[in-house]
Design a protein around this motif. Sequence first.
Motif, PDB file in Angstrom:
ATOM      1  N   PHE A  62      61.563 -11.557 -42.542  1.00  0.00           N
ATOM      2  CA  PHE A  62      62.685 -12.134 -42.085  1.00  0.00           C
ATOM      3  C   PHE A  62      62.724 -12.659 -40.766  1.00  0.00           C
ATOM      4  CE2 PHE A  62      65.996 -10.162 -44.998  1.00  0.00           C
ATOM      5  CZ  PHE A  62      66.600 -11.162 -45.470  1.00  0.00           C
ATOM      6  N   LEU A  63      63.000 -14.013 -40.427  1.00  0.00           N
ATOM      7  CA  LEU A  63      62.893 -14.323 -39.111  1.00  0.00           C
ATOM      8  C   LEU A  63      64.333 -14.608 -38.740  1.00  0.00           C
ATOM      9  CD1 LEU A  63      59.788 -17.133 -39.637  1.00  0.00           C
ATOM     10  CD2 LEU A  63      59.780 -14.658 -38.835  1.00  0.00           C
ATOM     11  N   ASP A  64      64.388 -14.893 -37.287  1.00  0.00           N
ATOM     12  CA  ASP A  64      65.792 -15.319 -37.031  1.00  0.00           C
ATOM     13  C   ASP A  64      65.978 -16.812 -36.656  1.00  0.00           C
ATOM     14  OD1 ASP A  64      64.622 -15.909 -34.634  1.00  0.00           O
ATOM     15  OD2 ASP A  64      65.265 -14.076 -33.168  1.00  0.00           O
ATOM     16  N   GLY A  65      67.034 -17.258 -36.138  1.00  0.00           N
ATOM     17  CA  GLY A  65      67.468 -18.508 -36.146  1.00  0.00           C
ATOM     18  C   GLY A  65      66.407 -19.285 -35.280  1.00  0.00           C
ATOM     19  N   ASN A  66      65.672 -18.529 -34.403  1.00  0.00           N
ATOM     20  CA  ASN A  66      64.664 -19.018 -33.501  1.00  0.00           C
ATOM     21  C   ASN A  66      63.221 -18.921 -33.993  1.00  0.00           C
ATOM     22  OD1 ASN A  66      66.393 -20.245 -31.611  1.00  0.00           O
ATOM     23  ND2 ASN A  66      66.857 -17.853 -30.791  1.00  0.00           N
ATOM     24  N   GLY A  67      63.201 -18.420 -35.173  1.00  0.00           N
ATOM     25  CA  GLY A  67      61.864 -18.308 -35.757  1.00  0.00           C
ATOM     26  C   GLY A  67      61.128 -17.020 -35.359  1.00  0.00           C
ATOM     27  N   HIS A  68      61.801 -16.082 -34.842  1.00  0.00           N
ATOM     28  CA  HIS A  68      61.194 -14.648 -34.349  1.00  0.00           C
ATOM     29  C   HIS A  68      61.108 -13.796 -35.271  1.00  0.00           C
ATOM     30  CE1 HIS A  68      62.061 -16.143 -30.129  1.00  0.00           C
ATOM     31  NE2 HIS A  68      60.969 -16.308 -30.217  1.00  0.00           N
ATOM     32  N   VAL A  69      60.294 -13.055 -35.554  1.00  0.00           N
ATOM     33  CA  VAL A  69      60.211 -12.101 -36.451  1.00  0.00           C
ATOM     34  C   VAL A  69      61.324 -10.886 -36.269  1.00  0.00           C
ATOM     35  CG1 VAL A  69      58.791  -9.912 -37.437  1.00  0.00           C
ATOM     36  CG2 VAL A  69      57.617 -12.172 -36.745  1.00  0.00           C
ATOM     37  N   CYS A  70      61.876 -10.589 -37.514  1.00  0.00           N
ATOM     38  CA  CYS A  70      63.109  -9.507 -37.409  1.00  0.00           C
ATOM     39  C   CYS A  70      62.319  -8.127 -38.250  1.00  0.00           C
ATOM     40  CB  CYS A  70      64.290  -9.997 -38.092  1.00  0.00           C
ATOM     41  SG  CYS A  70      65.068 -11.470 -37.318  1.00  0.00           S
ATOM     42  N   GLU A  71      62.386  -8.274 -39.539  1.00  0.00           N
ATOM     43  CA  GLU A  71      61.936  -7.160 -40.439  1.00  0.00           C
ATOM     44  C   GLU A  71      61.721  -7.697 -41.954  1.00  0.00           C
ATOM     45  OE1 GLU A  71      65.245  -4.370 -40.212  1.00  0.00           O
ATOM     46  OE2 GLU A  71      66.641  -5.862 -40.939  1.00  0.00           O
ATOM     47  N   VAL A  96      57.626  -0.324 -51.878  1.00  0.00           N
ATOM     48  CA  VAL A  96      56.747  -1.381 -51.783  1.00  0.00           C
ATOM     49  C   VAL A  96      55.257  -0.715 -51.817  1.00  0.00           C
ATOM     50  CG1 VAL A  96      57.940  -2.539 -49.727  1.00  0.00           C
ATOM     51  CG2 VAL A  96      56.303  -0.519 -49.072  1.00  0.00           C
ATOM     52  N   PRO A  97      54.153  -1.506 -52.180  1.00  0.00           N
ATOM     53  CA  PRO A  97      52.810  -0.755 -52.412  1.00  0.00           C
ATOM     54  C   PRO A  97      52.346  -0.067 -51.097  1.00  0.00           C
ATOM     55  CG  PRO A  97      52.873  -2.990 -53.020  1.00  0.00           C
ATOM     56  CD  PRO A  97      54.207  -2.933 -52.336  1.00  0.00           C
ATOM     57  N   GLN A  98      51.680   0.996 -51.124  1.00  0.00           N
ATOM     58  CA  GLN A  98      51.385   1.868 -50.154  1.00  0.00           C
ATOM     59  C   GLN A  98      50.128   1.814 -49.547  1.00  0.00           C
ATOM     60  OE1 GLN A  98      53.658   4.545 -49.017  1.00  0.00           O
ATOM     61  NE2 GLN A  98      55.069   2.584 -49.827  1.00  0.00           N
ATOM     62  N   HIS A  99      49.145   0.974 -50.266  1.00  0.00           N
ATOM     63  CA  HIS A  99      47.800   0.718 -49.772  1.00  0.00           C
ATOM     64  C   HIS A  99      47.308  -0.614 -49.505  1.00  0.00           C
ATOM     65  CE1 HIS A  99      47.232   5.037 -50.936  1.00  0.00           C
ATOM     66  NE2 HIS A  99      47.701   4.726 -52.071  1.00  0.00           N
ATOM     67  N   GLY A 100      48.486  -1.466 -49.228  1.00  0.00           N
ATOM     68  CA  GLY A 100      48.100  -2.850 -48.716  1.00  0.00           C
ATOM     69  C   GLY A 100      49.014  -3.939 -49.360  1.00  0.00           C
ATOM     70  N   MET A 101      49.867  -4.330 -48.724  1.00  0.00           N
ATOM     71  CA  MET A 101      51.021  -5.283 -48.859  1.00  0.00           C
ATOM     72  C   MET A 101      50.600  -6.665 -48.828  1.00  0.00           C
ATOM     73  SD  MET A 101      54.520  -3.384 -47.372  1.00  0.00           S
ATOM     74  CE  MET A 101      55.314  -4.520 -48.205  1.00  0.00           C
ATOM     75  N   ARG A 102      51.199  -7.642 -49.256  1.00  0.00           N
ATOM     76  CA  ARG A 102      51.043  -8.932 -49.215  1.00  0.00           C
ATOM     77  C   ARG A 102      52.455  -9.414 -48.841  1.00  0.00           C
ATOM     78  NH1 ARG A 102      50.116 -11.679 -53.384  1.00  0.00           N
ATOM     79  NH2 ARG A 102      49.040 -13.432 -52.377  1.00  0.00           N
ATOM     80  N   LEU A 103      52.486 -10.044 -47.702  1.00  0.00           N
ATOM     81  CA  LEU A 103      53.926 -10.553 -47.141  1.00  0.00           C
ATOM     82  C   LEU A 103      54.148 -11.887 -46.977  1.00  0.00           C
ATOM     83  CD1 LEU A 103      54.785  -7.866 -44.305  1.00  0.00           C
ATOM     84  CD2 LEU A 103      55.369  -7.682 -46.742  1.00  0.00           C
ATOM     85  N   LYS A 104      55.458 -12.390 -47.209  1.00  0.00           N
ATOM     86  CA  LYS A 104      55.474 -13.999 -47.096  1.00  0.00           C
ATOM     87  C   LYS A 104      56.722 -14.145 -45.943  1.00  0.00           C
ATOM     88  CE  LYS A 104      57.081 -18.125 -49.790  1.00  0.00           C
ATOM     89  NZ  LYS A 104      58.338 -18.066 -49.131  1.00  0.00           N
ATOM     90  N   SER A 105      56.587 -14.993 -45.044  1.00  0.00           N
ATOM     91  CA  SER A 105      57.604 -15.357 -44.199  1.00  0.00           C
ATOM     92  C   SER A 105      58.601 -15.844 -45.075  1.00  0.00           C
ATOM     93  CB  SER A 105      57.282 -16.105 -43.013  1.00  0.00           C
ATOM     94  OG  SER A 105      56.484 -17.364 -43.502  1.00  0.00           O
ATOM     95  N   SER A 106      60.101 -15.551 -44.829  1.00  0.00           N
ATOM     96  CA  SER A 106      60.977 -16.141 -46.002  1.00  0.00           C
ATOM     97  C   SER A 106      61.821 -17.409 -45.302  1.00  0.00           C
ATOM     98  CB  SER A 106      62.213 -15.160 -45.983  1.00  0.00           C
ATOM     99  OG  SER A 106      62.988 -15.604 -46.866  1.00  0.00           O
ATOM    100  N   PRO A 107      61.977 -18.241 -45.961  1.00  0.00           N
ATOM    101  CA  PRO A 107      62.790 -19.474 -45.720  1.00  0.00           C
ATOM    102  C   PRO A 107      64.100 -19.036 -45.518  1.00  0.00           C
ATOM    103  CG  PRO A 107      62.410 -19.654 -48.207  1.00  0.00           C
ATOM    104  CD  PRO A 107      61.617 -18.579 -47.691  1.00  0.00           C
ATOM    105  N   TRP A 108      64.670 -18.020 -45.844  1.00  0.00           N
ATOM    106  CA  TRP A 108      66.068 -17.594 -45.762  1.00  0.00           C
ATOM    107  C   TRP A 108      65.970 -16.735 -44.245  1.00  0.00           C
ATOM    108  CZ3 TRP A 108      69.802 -18.903 -48.715  1.00  0.00           C
ATOM    109  CH2 TRP A 108      69.437 -19.427 -50.354  1.00  0.00           C
ATOM    110  N   ARG A 109      66.901 -17.158 -43.321  1.00  0.00           N
ATOM    111  CA  ARG A 109      66.921 -16.380 -42.153  1.00  0.00           C
ATOM    112  C   ARG A 109      67.716 -15.063 -42.065  1.00  0.00           C
ATOM    113  NH1 ARG A 109      63.071 -18.981 -41.637  1.00  0.00           N
ATOM    114  NH2 ARG A 109      62.470 -20.458 -40.172  1.00  0.00           N
ATOM    115  N   ARG A 110      67.435 -14.331 -41.099  1.00  0.00           N
ATOM    116  CA  ARG A 110      68.150 -13.115 -41.100  1.00  0.00           C
ATOM    117  C   ARG A 110      69.695 -13.291 -40.892  1.00  0.00           C
ATOM    118  NH1 ARG A 110      68.879  -8.681 -43.708  1.00  0.00           N
ATOM    119  NH2 ARG A 110      68.391  -6.706 -42.598  1.00  0.00           N
ATOM    120  N   ILE A 111      70.415 -12.472 -41.332  1.00  0.00           N
ATOM    121  CA  ILE A 111      71.985 -12.596 -40.586  1.00  0.00           C
ATOM    122  C   ILE A 111      71.947 -12.065 -39.078  1.00  0.00           C
ATOM    123  CG2 ILE A 111      74.174 -11.915 -40.965  1.00  0.00           C
ATOM    124  CD1 ILE A 111      73.523 -11.242 -44.052  1.00  0.00           C
ATOM    125  N   PRO A 112      72.315 -13.070 -38.305  1.00  0.00           N
ATOM    126  CA  PRO A 112      72.605 -12.632 -37.085  1.00  0.00           C
ATOM    127  C   PRO A 112      73.431 -11.580 -36.569  1.00  0.00           C
ATOM    128  CG  PRO A 112      73.425 -14.748 -37.232  1.00  0.00           C
ATOM    129  CD  PRO A 112      72.960 -14.284 -38.490  1.00  0.00           C
TER     130      PRO A 112
END
Length: 303
Positions: A183-192, A133-149
Amino acid sequence: MANPYPQVYLGDRLVPAEAAHVSVASSAVLYGLSVYTVFPVFVAGSARTAFRLEDHFRRMEESCKIIGIDRFAQEWDFDRFRAAAVELIAANELTEDVFVRATVHVVQSIPGTRVRGCDIQVSMFIYPATPIVPQHGMRLKSSPWRRIPDNAIPSRAKVNGAYVNSVLAKQDAIDSGYDDCIFLDGNGHVCELSAANIFLVRGGTLITPDVSCDILDGINRRTILTLAAEDGIPVQERTVDLTELYIADEVFVTGTSAGCAPVTEVDGRTVGAGKPGPIAQALRKRHADALRTDEVHGWVSSL
């Protein structure tokens, strides 16, 4: 990923990289039934050091135990693991910092969907330590794909086949013009992220999703938590909402292949002042120093 170095460890010996194969009929290929870890090796003159090598071995043990790959614990201990790494590193005559990817493959031929008692092979290969990943400023997007529980495929086990989930999410982020996903979980909380843990800072407190939030219990995540506590930074491990990232003072990510990298944008919203913040920068320096020269925790070992 760059091509691996010429010599690869497979089974119980070194082989040329082009000859390092597992069968197309193996469970590793048919079902993605392998577990892995990646650890860094640093080169300074004639010295070769690894960061938290025993912790990486223990994580492979734990991943195998979770998935039920019982032959690894029967056939491998840390001394054998370290000896294989030493042999591999010596054979490749390193002149630069590298990553070593170690994997336990289930190589039983067409066993069906089972794992206990199946034959395994361990592989290790080396490639340049280029951050993912870039080391001096990343741009992140929340994913429509949910994290595997955890009750489907547990994220605390580094299972090769489970990374299809990460591929789907990161490719969506890249296609949308971002560097990586959240990644968000099934309840919309942040994972990783797709392959890194995430931290935020609010009001001087360091916050990160706890280990029950469908995350990898990352070795570098644990390192940052230790360093932060030593520096007197208040720490919270808890459930995190996506909107907390939008209003955070700082956001950064950690991982062996990600380093300790600041985030400057989440879902089109500028994080803080739009540049690496003071806590992220301080912990990034502490982390970089610990990787190579730790003299307090026993994290650095010679190879």
